[in-house]
Design a protein around this motif. Structure first.
Motif, mmCIF file in Angstrom:
data_model
loop_
_atom_site.group_PDB
_atom_site.id
_atom_site.type_symbol
_atom_site.label_atom_id
_atom_site.label_comp_id
_atom_site.label_asym_id
_atom_site.label_seq_id
_atom_site.Cartn_x
_atom_site.Cartn_y
_atom_site.Cartn_z
ATOM 1 N N GLY A 94 20.753 -27.295 0.241
ATOM 2 C CA GLY A 94 19.919 -28.597 0.018
ATOM 3 C C GLY A 94 19.323 -29.167 -1.076
ATOM 4 N N LEU A 95 20.158 -28.848 -2.060
ATOM 5 C CA LEU A 95 19.807 -29.044 -3.412
ATOM 6 C C LEU A 95 20.035 -30.474 -4.084
ATOM 7 N N ALA A 96 20.940 -31.266 -3.304
ATOM 8 C CA ALA A 96 21.231 -32.441 -3.830
ATOM 9 C C ALA A 96 20.004 -33.479 -3.880
ATOM 10 N N GLY A 97 19.753 -34.156 -5.057
ATOM 11 C CA GLY A 97 18.532 -34.793 -5.256
ATOM 12 C C GLY A 97 17.106 -34.020 -5.576
ATOM 13 N N ALA A 98 17.273 -32.837 -5.519
ATOM 14 C CA ALA A 98 16.229 -31.965 -5.784
ATOM 15 C C ALA A 98 15.944 -31.917 -7.300
ATOM 16 N N VAL A 99 14.880 -31.514 -7.809
ATOM 17 C CA VAL A 99 14.702 -31.318 -9.126
ATOM 18 C C VAL A 99 14.584 -29.772 -9.517
ATOM 19 N N VAL A 100 15.177 -29.553 -10.596
ATOM 20 C CA VAL A 100 15.350 -28.010 -10.762
ATOM 21 C C VAL A 100 14.045 -27.579 -11.214
ATOM 22 N N PRO A 101 13.501 -26.778 -10.546
ATOM 23 C CA PRO A 101 12.174 -26.115 -10.849
ATOM 24 C C PRO A 101 12.140 -25.324 -12.249
ATOM 25 N N ALA A 102 10.975 -25.420 -12.686
ATOM 26 C CA ALA A 102 10.768 -24.482 -14.057
ATOM 27 C C ALA A 102 11.268 -23.058 -14.115
ATOM 28 N N GLY A 103 11.760 -22.695 -15.255
ATOM 29 C CA GLY A 103 12.407 -21.323 -15.409
ATOM 30 C C GLY A 103 13.772 -21.058 -14.274
ATOM 31 N N CYS A 104 14.373 -22.154 -14.082
ATOM 32 C CA CYS A 104 15.661 -22.073 -13.114
ATOM 33 C C CYS A 104 16.700 -22.935 -13.896
ATOM 34 N N THR A 105 18.014 -22.687 -13.650
ATOM 35 C CA THR A 105 19.144 -23.563 -13.937
ATOM 36 C C THR A 105 20.112 -23.675 -12.753
ATOM 37 N N VAL A 106 20.856 -24.386 -12.717
ATOM 38 C CA VAL A 106 21.949 -24.769 -11.864
ATOM 39 C C VAL A 106 23.245 -24.350 -12.410
ATOM 40 N N VAL A 107 24.397 -23.853 -12.159
ATOM 41 C CA VAL A 107 25.561 -23.349 -12.754
ATOM 42 C C VAL A 107 26.745 -23.734 -11.772
ATOM 43 N N LEU A 108 27.738 -23.873 -12.484
ATOM 44 C CA LEU A 108 29.223 -24.161 -11.823
ATOM 45 C C LEU A 108 30.383 -23.714 -12.541
ATOM 46 N N GLY A 109 31.215 -23.208 -11.878
ATOM 47 C CA GLY A 109 32.683 -22.855 -12.510
ATOM 48 C C GLY A 109 33.183 -24.171 -12.790
ATOM 49 N N ASP A 110 33.847 -24.073 -14.004
ATOM 50 C CA ASP A 110 34.754 -25.337 -14.205
ATOM 51 C C ASP A 110 36.301 -25.389 -13.116
ATOM 52 N N ASN A 111 36.445 -24.414 -12.720
ATOM 53 C CA ASN A 111 37.359 -24.536 -11.302
ATOM 54 C C ASN A 111 36.552 -24.259 -10.122
ATOM 55 N N ARG A 112 36.303 -25.508 -9.515
ATOM 56 C CA ARG A 112 35.470 -25.287 -8.419
ATOM 57 C C ARG A 112 35.929 -24.866 -7.321
ATOM 58 N N ALA A 113 37.270 -24.827 -6.986
ATOM 59 C CA ALA A 113 37.952 -24.437 -5.957
ATOM 60 C C ALA A 113 37.666 -22.764 -5.867
ATOM 61 N N THR A 114 37.648 -21.919 -7.104
ATOM 62 C CA THR A 114 37.689 -20.586 -6.959
ATOM 63 C C THR A 114 36.410 -19.920 -7.361
ATOM 64 N N SER A 115 35.225 -20.814 -7.678
ATOM 65 C CA SER A 115 34.305 -20.493 -8.209
ATOM 66 C C SER A 115 32.924 -20.312 -7.093
#
Length: 140
Positions: A94-115
């Motif tokens: 349920g993160l879509a549209g949410a604001v990243v809270p203080a002290g946190c990050t969002v990370v993704l692999g460049d190759n989404r299919a295997t990440s």
């Protein structure tokens, strides 16, 4: 001569406290980084959007403790950023549209299919960040 040896030893010690040399293992960051590539990481817990971060594995797919495993993932959002709709399908946490809270990050692999990334385990607390890639040293 003794002073030079001491200075070199001190410089090596200081560099080891700031820099980490690690090897990429797996396809989740292709095409930017391939399995076997060696990268130099600067220790920090304040990555910027777009940087590749080294982080402690937040959670194994089985839910078991991750131990000392590390991941390399691209930082796509930092504290205060709004997460764009459609970035994760399905939006399990349920993160879509949410604001990243203080002290946190969002990370993704460049190759989404295997990440295995924030789409699966949500926000990454600052305490789990080890550093950011500053240079690729060799190709695997």
């Amino acid at each position: 001569m003794r002073a030079l040896a001491f200075a070199v030893a001190l410089a090596v010690f200081a560099a080891r406290r700031v820099l980490i040399l690690t090897t990429v293992d797996g396809p989740s960051m292709t095409p930017a980084l391939r399995s076997g590539d060696r990268v130099l990481v600067r220790r920090t817990r304040r990555p910027r959007r777009g940087q590749v971060a080294l982080l402690r594995f937040p959670q194994l797919p089985s839910g078991a403790p991750a131990g000392d495993q590390l991941l390399l993932k691209r930082v796509v959002a930092v504290a205060g950023d709004r997460i764009p709709a459609g970035w994760a399908e399905p939006d399990v946490h349920g993160l879509a549209g949410a604001v990243v809270p203080a002290g946190c990050t969002v990370v993704l692999g460049d190759n989404r299919a295997t990440s295995w990334d924030s789409r699966h385990y949500g926000f990454v607390p600052r305490e789990q960040l080890v550093g950011v890639v500053v240079r690729q040293v060799s190709r695997g």
